[in-house]
Design a protein around this motif. Structure first.
Motif, PDB file in Angstrom:
ATOM      1  N   PRO A 852       7.119  55.546 -41.893  1.00 46.75           N
ATOM      2  CA  PRO A 852       7.248  54.212 -42.499  1.00 46.75           C
ATOM      3  C   PRO A 852       6.650  53.111 -41.627  1.00 46.75           C
ATOM      4  CG  PRO A 852       9.318  55.422 -42.640  1.00 46.75           C
ATOM      5  CD  PRO A 852       8.415  56.218 -41.747  1.00 46.75           C
ATOM      6  N   THR A 853       6.613  53.333 -40.326  1.00 50.74           N
ATOM      7  CA  THR A 853       6.054  52.323 -39.417  1.00 50.74           C
ATOM      8  C   THR A 853       4.646  52.718 -38.987  1.00 50.74           C
ATOM      9  OG1 THR A 853       7.160  53.468 -37.580  1.00 50.74           O
ATOM     10  CG2 THR A 853       8.311  51.598 -38.584  1.00 50.74           C
ATOM     11  N   ASP A 854       3.862  53.216 -39.930  1.00 53.29           N
ATOM     12  CA  ASP A 854       2.505  53.663 -39.637  1.00 53.29           C
ATOM     13  C   ASP A 854       1.667  52.509 -39.099  1.00 53.29           C
ATOM     14  OD1 ASP A 854       0.301  55.671 -39.871  1.00 53.29           O
ATOM     15  OD2 ASP A 854      -0.463  54.160 -41.256  1.00 53.29           O
ATOM     16  N   LEU A 855       1.163  52.665 -37.869  1.00 47.50           N
ATOM     17  CA  LEU A 855       0.442  51.586 -37.190  1.00 47.50           C
ATOM     18  C   LEU A 855      -0.834  51.214 -37.927  1.00 47.50           C
ATOM     19  CD1 LEU A 855       0.211  49.695 -34.753  1.00 47.50           C
ATOM     20  CD2 LEU A 855      -0.946  51.556 -33.521  1.00 47.50           C
ATOM     21  N   ALA A 856      -1.567  52.229 -38.418  1.00 47.68           N
ATOM     22  CA  ALA A 856      -2.835  51.942 -39.091  1.00 47.68           C
ATOM     23  C   ALA A 856      -2.610  51.092 -40.337  1.00 47.68           C
ATOM     24  CB  ALA A 856      -3.525  53.254 -39.454  1.00 47.68           C
ATOM     25  N   THR A 857      -1.556  51.399 -41.082  1.00 45.33           N
ATOM     26  CA  THR A 857      -1.258  50.627 -42.292  1.00 45.33           C
ATOM     27  C   THR A 857      -0.912  49.189 -41.946  1.00 45.33           C
ATOM     28  OG1 THR A 857      -0.452  52.614 -43.411  1.00 45.33           O
ATOM     29  CG2 THR A 857       0.239  50.496 -44.310  1.00 45.33           C
ATOM     30  N   PHE A 858      -0.052  49.008 -40.959  1.00 41.52           N
ATOM     31  CA  PHE A 858       0.355  47.652 -40.576  1.00 41.52           C
ATOM     32  C   PHE A 858      -0.849  46.848 -40.099  1.00 41.52           C
ATOM     33  CE2 PHE A 858       4.418  49.296 -41.187  1.00 41.52           C
ATOM     34  CZ  PHE A 858       5.398  48.342 -40.983  1.00 41.52           C
ATOM     35  N   ALA A 859      -1.662  47.449 -39.227  1.00 37.31           N
ATOM     36  CA  ALA A 859      -2.806  46.724 -38.675  1.00 37.31           C
ATOM     37  C   ALA A 859      -3.842  46.427 -39.750  1.00 37.31           C
ATOM     38  CB  ALA A 859      -3.429  47.536 -37.537  1.00 37.31           C
ATOM     39  N   GLY A 860      -4.107  47.403 -40.609  1.00 36.06           N
ATOM     40  CA  GLY A 860      -5.108  47.201 -41.649  1.00 36.06           C
ATOM     41  C   GLY A 860      -4.712  46.128 -42.643  1.00 36.06           C
ATOM     42  N   VAL A 861      -3.456  46.123 -43.057  1.00 37.93           N
ATOM     43  CA  VAL A 861      -3.004  45.119 -44.027  1.00 37.93           C
ATOM     44  C   VAL A 861      -2.997  43.731 -43.395  1.00 37.93           C
ATOM     45  CG1 VAL A 861      -1.049  44.374 -45.421  1.00 37.93           C
ATOM     46  CG2 VAL A 861      -1.668  46.779 -45.350  1.00 37.93           C
ATOM     47  N   ALA A 862      -2.569  43.629 -42.129  1.00 41.29           N
ATOM     48  CA  ALA A 862      -2.580  42.329 -41.454  1.00 41.29           C
ATOM     49  C   ALA A 862      -4.005  41.799 -41.347  1.00 41.29           C
ATOM     50  CB  ALA A 862      -1.940  42.460 -40.074  1.00 41.29           C
ATOM     51  N   ALA A 863      -4.961  42.700 -41.021  1.00 41.82           N
ATOM     52  CA  ALA A 863      -6.358  42.278 -40.925  1.00 41.82           C
ATOM     53  C   ALA A 863      -6.876  41.813 -42.286  1.00 41.82           C
ATOM     54  CB  ALA A 863      -7.207  43.429 -40.393  1.00 41.82           C
ATOM     55  N   LEU A 864      -6.487  42.515 -43.350  1.00 41.46           N
ATOM     56  CA  LEU A 864      -6.917  42.114 -44.694  1.00 41.46           C
ATOM     57  C   LEU A 864      -6.364  40.751 -45.053  1.00 41.46           C
ATOM     58  CD1 LEU A 864      -8.203  42.687 -47.457  1.00 41.46           C
ATOM     59  CD2 LEU A 864      -6.086  43.863 -48.105  1.00 41.46           C
ATOM     60  N   LEU A 865      -5.102  40.509 -44.748  1.00 43.60           N
ATOM     61  CA  LEU A 865      -4.497  39.217 -45.064  1.00 43.60           C
ATOM     62  C   LEU A 865      -5.207  38.089 -44.324  1.00 43.60           C
ATOM     63  CD1 LEU A 865      -2.122  37.698 -46.479  1.00 43.60           C
ATOM     64  CD2 LEU A 865      -0.872  37.962 -44.338  1.00 43.60           C
ATOM     65  N   ILE A 866      -5.483  38.307 -43.054  1.00 44.21           N
ATOM     66  CA  ILE A 866      -6.155  37.268 -42.277  1.00 44.21           C
ATOM     67  C   ILE A 866      -7.572  37.051 -42.795  1.00 44.21           C
ATOM     68  CG2 ILE A 866      -7.043  36.714 -39.975  1.00 44.21           C
ATOM     69  CD1 ILE A 866      -4.575  38.044 -38.801  1.00 44.21           C
ATOM     70  N   ALA A 867      -8.248  38.130 -43.212  1.00 40.22           N
ATOM     71  CA  ALA A 867      -9.603  37.984 -43.754  1.00 40.22           C
ATOM     72  C   ALA A 867      -9.587  37.163 -45.043  1.00 40.22           C
ATOM     73  CB  ALA A 867     -10.196  39.363 -44.008  1.00 40.22           C
ATOM     74  N   VAL A 868      -8.626  37.446 -45.912  1.00 42.06           N
ATOM     75  CA  VAL A 868      -8.521  36.675 -47.159  1.00 42.06           C
ATOM     76  C   VAL A 868      -8.179  35.219 -46.853  1.00 42.06           C
ATOM     77  CG1 VAL A 868      -7.173  36.408 -49.274  1.00 42.06           C
ATOM     78  CG2 VAL A 868      -7.918  38.681 -48.546  1.00 42.06           C
ATOM     79  N   ALA A 869      -7.298  35.006 -45.870  1.00 45.48           N
ATOM     80  CA  ALA A 869      -6.956  33.643 -45.475  1.00 45.48           C
ATOM     81  C   ALA A 869      -8.168  32.923 -44.905  1.00 45.48           C
ATOM     82  CB  ALA A 869      -5.817  33.666 -44.453  1.00 45.48           C
ATOM     83  N   ALA A 870      -8.984  33.648 -44.148  1.00 39.72           N
ATOM     84  CA  ALA A 870     -10.199  33.040 -43.580  1.00 39.72           C
ATOM     85  C   ALA A 870     -11.150  32.614 -44.689  1.00 39.72           C
ATOM     86  CB  ALA A 870     -10.871  34.027 -42.633  1.00 39.72           C
TER      87      ALA A 870
END
Length: 892
Positions: A852-870
């Motif tokens: 449930p705490t998969d690092l790749a998922t957390f990092a990838g989704v955070a990067a996507l959110l920041i990219a959309v925000a950018a």
């Protein structure tokens, strides 16, 4: 409250009449009209104040103020039609989606069962925790012990089966629930026609009476009003119809098939077709429900039951060895019906609530922007004497009116799309038939609308109440666009919705990765081009009338059926098996378990008691089964046609069975046998690869394959491989089956690929809904940050012009704007990651194949959110660098 103008006009007319009488009297005394009028008004006093006192004494002032606020709010919303349309649509979609999910949650989790005093209904489960076996079923003596324990009003075992309805134009399969005679008295329900079983009739064998469902009555008997005391034939047995259940009645069963029972038959669970004396260790009753005695709570009943169990363990030590740790548990019946869907539904409700909250945050930001433009209005109203509480109330009224409008539109959308939305819900969801838009759902929608209105209404209302009149008039006169506090509030709101969006996106990605891993998990068999069709051999209550009582009697039918179906056009391979052999067909797995129970066995050389025995899943198949489904043989051999009832019993096991019970040994030649009395030893002749025939998420359930020619089965599945049309081949197989035995129904044609797809229906539904909500949250978050940055650029147009005029490069301006937006995104992502860690742990039972705490998922989704925000920040930033300094310096 509703006739204010008429009452005020009457009072004013009364004042005028009184004054006119006084004027007439004074004129009679010699005064002129003007002198008389002045004297009359002087004597009467302030007429306006009199009218006010009358108004205040006969009216609810709060109601008038509310009406004024609503009218004013309506005018303000009409003036900003574009803003109103966007806000109402946003709220409508949020309220509509939230109410739709709540209606499912309400029907499934919140509404009590549709029986009298449902809190008294419990499920009884037997466990052997000492050997890791749970919910193993009851024996007939245990049922009698419970019935006479003084804890329950009634106890009824239930055995689900499928029977052949004959005596109609075409033999048909009907779902049958075999119950105790007290079953309907236990539930407290009555039929629409006829009567229920006599709850005190415990004569041996079947009672000979049945109740039928409303659907079967209409479908097979044409709603015959004289149906009572007519007969129907199930298999070869004749039953009298004594009642018809009302429309919408569903049995409280675990599986969809059991909940859709069409015929109920009463049986005392001893006597024909079973023996009169049942051993305690033979737990062939798969489930039982009970009604507690009035005044007895579940905790008290469990305490009494624990004492009874302890007494029985002492009284029958051979049947209940201490090592097995036999116990009996009571569970609320509703909990067992809900099963494992509770967590999924709560997740969906939480997800849609988050989307609604993000929508509220966006509307709050829009209202803050409008409040900034209305600061001059607020300042003037305060200067004219308006109380701050009245101003706050005015803003809250506007927000609540906006929210209620959105709620009404949302309910309208839900009512218009209800049927289409229900088709998206998995059909095996419990109590799906009770999903409706009733008063509780409408009250929920009203409450959600009011709460939303208060949430986003506080954003403009509180600053309006704290506005300083002098500074407000000066700021507005200079063209300012809002206070620093409002700017900080907008930024905080955007950070909040970014964090909430990240939580939803991570949940959706975890479900997506889990679902993808499930779909790509090795099945151990090949479902392509394979399908199944089912039939059922008759199982009469009198074993002497059973033409298929033994494997030897059934074998000619099986061989002839194989021969005929092989000759059908397009058929390349044919095999036969019992209902449990259909891979991933959950309804048939449940039927197979109810028919056979857990297969308890003992290994040769390891003498153990029945209640210490291990268990496995067992299915019966013909030799062609393994090749048809492409299940690879690892060691030994498979069945052949000579492995019949005249030869020693043999079995093929899977790798999980071999590794579990004979680790580091060669399983070929090993023997085991059922713990039932006089069971023969079974020799292992082959080991095949593990298959996910029970669940895609479970691969290591020990499996035993027995030869159908040695065991026989009444629930028969016909496996076909080839280029087949299910509708055409079903008709052709029916002709062949009924040409051998015209009493047999043929039904349940389905592709095995469809069974694989249906096995993940609940997970797919959760993924689709959470994914949709996560996408909506991402779009709303992007709109939110775009709106804040755009507003900031507009507010700082003069500052940007000065910076450009003093020599600042456009790249510097771009970086300045982007830095502000990305800093908000980074803070929101950090807050969202912390919250997502908590949510992911709560989702642990819903994910497969990943942590449930998969690092790749957390990092990838955070990067996507920041990219959309950018990207959302870049659009207003690009507009900022195009500002003409000359125009900007003249701005405002």
């Amino acid at each position: 409250m509703f006739r204010r103008k008429r009452s005020a006009d009457d009072f004013s007319a009364e004042i005028e009449a009184h004054l006119q009488l006084e004027i007439d009297r004074l004129q009679e005394q010699g005064l002129s009209y003007e002198q008389a009028r002045t004297a009359a008004y002087r004597a009467f006093g302030n007429t306006t104040r009199a009218r006010e006192r009358f108004y205040e004494s006969n009216r609810w002032i709060g109601w008038d103020n509310l009406c004024q606020d609503v009218r004013f709010a309506w005018r303000m919303l009409r003036k900003s039609a574009g803003f109103t349309a966007v806000a109402v649509l946003t709220i409508a979609l949020g309220i509509g989606a939230t109410t739709a999910i709540f209606s499912v949650v309400n029907a499934t989790l919140l509404r009590p069962l549709p029986y009298p005093n449902p809190e008294q209904l419990v499920e009884i489960e037997d466990d052997l925790p000492g050997i890791g076996s749970y919910d193993i079923g009851l024996s007939q003596p245990e049922w009698q012990d419970l019935q006479h324990s003084g804890i329950f009003q009634y106890v009824s075992p239930a055995w689900f089966d499928e029977n052949n309805l004959t005596g109609v134009s075409q033999p048909a399969r009907v779902s049958l629930l075999i119950v105790a005679p007290n079953y309907f008295a236990l539930l407290g329900v009555k039929p629409q026609l006829g009567r229920i079983f006599d709850p005190n009739n415990y004569s041996p064998g079947f009672v000979g009476e049945v109740l039928i469902s409303d659907g079967l009555w209409k479908r097979s008997f044409g709603s015959d009003p004289h149906i009572l005391d007519k007969t129907l034939r199930l298999d070869t047995d004749l039953y009298h119809i004594v009642g018809v259940m009302p429309p919408g009645f569903h049995a409280p069963g675990r599986s969809p098939a059991e909940r859709n029972t069409e015929v109920w038959a009463a049986y005392s669970f001893f006597g024909p077709p079973m023996s009169a004396q049942q051993p305690r260790s033979q737990r062939f009753l798969p489930e039982a429900i009970a009604r507690l005695k009035p005044g007895l709570t579940l905790v008290q009943a469990q305490q009494h039951l624990d004492a009874l169990v302890a007494s029985l363990r002492q009284q029958y030590p051979a049947d209940y060895p201490a090592q097995a740790g036999w116990r009996v548990r009571l569970l609320p019946l509703k909990e067992t019906l809900v099963g494992n869907v509770r967590q999924s539904l709560i997740l969906l409700l939480g997800a849609v609530a988050v989307v609604l909250l993000i929508g509220c945050v966006n509307i709050a930001n829009l209202l803050l922007a409008r409040a900034s433009a209305r600061e001059r209005e607020v300042a003037i109203r305060q200067a004219l004497g308006a109380a701050r509480a009245r101003l706050i109330r005015q803003f809250m009224t506007e927000s609540l009116l906006l929210s209620l409008l959105g709620g009404m539109v949302g309910i309208g959308l839900l009512l218009a799309t209800k049927d289409a939305l229900l088709r998206l819900v998995p059909s095996n969801l419990p109590q799906l038939n009770r999903v409706s838009i009733d008063w509780s759902v409408l009250l929920f929608a009203l409450g959600a609308s009011l709460i939303c209105g208060m949430i986003f209404g506080l954003a403009p209302a509180l600053p309006a109440g704290r506005l300083d009149v002098t500074s407000g008039l000066k700021e507005v006169a200079r063209g300012a666009t809002g206070s620093g506090k409002q700017a900080r509030t907008r930024r905080a709101l955007v950070i909040t919705e970014l964090g909430l969006s990240l939580v939803l996106m991570i949940a959706a990605c975890l479900l997506l990765r889990s679902f993808w891993d499930l779909l790509n998990a090795p099945l151990g068999f090949n479902p392509a081009s394979a399908m199944t069709i089912r039939t059922r051999l008759p199982y009469p209550n009198d074993p002497k009338l059973d033409r298929y009582a033994t494997a030897a009697q059934e074998a000619p039918f099986l061989h002839e059926l194989l021969r005929r179906t092989r000759a059908l056009p397009g058929v390349e391979e044919v095999a036969l098996g019992d209902s449990g052999a259909i891979p991933l067909d959950q309804s048939q797995k449940e039927l197979n378990l109810l028919a056979q129970g857990h297969y308890f066995f003992q290994l040769e050389g390891r003498e153990i008691q029945r209640d210490q025995a291990p268990w496995a899943e067992r299915v019966m198949v013909t030799p062609e089964y393994f090749h048809l489904l492409r299940i690879p043989l690892l060691r030994g051999r498979l069945f052949d046609e000579f492995d019949d009832d005249k030869k020693p019993s043999v079995a093929v096991i899977d790798e999980a069975f071999a590794r579990t019970f004979w680790p580091n040994e060669n399983a070929i030649g090993k023997r085991f046998r059922s713990t039932r009395a006089e069971s023969p030893w079974v020799t292992v002749i082959g080991v095949v690869a593990n298959t996910r025939t029970d669940s895609l998420a479970e691969s290591a359930v020990p499996q035993i394959y027995s030869s159908l020619y040695q065991t026989g089965t009444h629930h028969l599945a016909i496996f076909l491989r080839g280029k087949l049309d299910p509708a055409v081949i079903s008709r052709q197989v029916r002709q062949q089956v009924q040409s051998i035995d015209p009493r047999l129904p043929v039904f349940g044609a389905q592709k095995i690929e469809d069974a694989v797809t249906a096995s993940v229906a609940e997970r797919r539904f959760s993924l689709q809904m959470v994914g949709l909500f996560a996408f909506a949250a991402l779009v709303l978050a992007a709109i939110g940050i775009y709106g804040v940055i755009s507003y900031m650029v507009g507010a700082r147009t003069r500052e940007i012009g000065i910076r450009l005029a003093l020599g600042a490069s456009r790249a510097t301006i771009l970086q300045m704007v982007l830095r502000q937006g990305l800093s908000l995104a980074a803070i929101g992502a950090a807050a969202g990651l912390v919250a997502a860690l908590v949510v992911a742990q709560l989702m642990s039972r819903l994910v497969y194949g990943i942590r449930p705490t998969d690092l790749a998922t957390f990092a990838g989704v955070a990067a996507l959110l920041i990219a959309v925000a950018a990207l959302a920040c870049y659009l207003p930033a690009r507009r900022a660098v195009k500002v003409d300094p000359t125009v900007a310096l003249r701005c405002d």
